[in-house]
Scaffold this active site. Structure first.
Site: not given
Ligand SMILES: [Zn+2]
Length: 215
Positions: A74, A93, A95, A120, A160
């Site tokens: 990714e 990143h 999930h 926030y 995703h």
């Molecule tokens: Zn991912």
């Protein structure tokens, strides 16, 4: 900050997020800018629960892999943020369940997907962009981030997971935590007509903290 310290920090925060159930299995990836303009990146297939600091993928300032395992597939997501946001010092990143759940609801606003429920979330995230679904590893996800021209620090890939950039790793992790918690609040209060922050309250926060609030 030295490479050794950055390596330690990546492993510490990855383990912390894994332990809190924010991303499971071999999902999720982190990249951090090094002092010499290169990158340290979590390897492909690695689990946040047990990263080895010595095996992190190390890139030089020209983007050449110079040591460590092969990086996450990714990578396009990460490089797109660095190319378009000069302030980005780290990209995370995950999930993570709640923001992914919110990405799949038909009435989620793709241009402002996380409602301004708390101060926030406004301070750490700005407006969050919902991007379409892409096959894992598809270089088009990087193009989608690039098309935002650096105006957003937080996006969610539909079905995703979220991607958040920060000035350093701690800032990116804190923003990611805010994104996940605010998504959780949005889901918990959905259908109960929650009273979020008003436009004047949001303007007040943006002005007071001199935020870069993308209109
Ligand atoms: Zn991912």
């Amino acid at each position: 900050m030295s490479d050794a310290r950055l390596r330690e920090d990546i492993c510490y925060w990855a383990q912390s997020m894994f332990a809190r159930g924010l991303t499971g299995g071999a999902s999720g990836n982190i990249s951090v800018r090094t002092e010499d303009g290169g990158l340290l990146v979590t390897p492909t297939g690695s689990s946040f629960g047990r990263l080895d600091p010595a095996r992190l993928s190390r890139f030089d300032e020209r983007g050449q892999l110079i040591s460590g395992d092969a990086p996450t597939k990714e990578m396009p997501l990460h490089t797109a943020f660095y190319e378009t946001r000069s302030s980005a010092g780290a990209v995370v990143h995950l999930h993570s369940t709640h923001s992914v759940a919110l990405s799949m609801l038909p009435d989620t606003n793709p241009d402002d997907m996380v409602p301004p429920l708390t101060a926030y979330s406004v301070m750490r995230l700005g407006r969050v962009k919902l991007l379409p679904y892409f096959r894992p590893g598809d270089a088009a996800m990087g193009d989608a981030v690039r098309s935002l021209a650096g105006r957003r620090s937080a996006v969610v890939l539909a079905n995703h997971g979220p991607v958040v950039a920060g000035k350093d790793l701690e800032a990116a992790v804190f923003a990611m935590e805010e994104l996940e918690e605010t998504s959780k609040l949005a889901l918990l209060t959905r259908g109960h007509s929650p009273i979020g922050l008003t436009d004047p309250q949001i303007r007040d926060i943006v002005q007071h903290f001199k935020l870069d609030w993308d209109a």
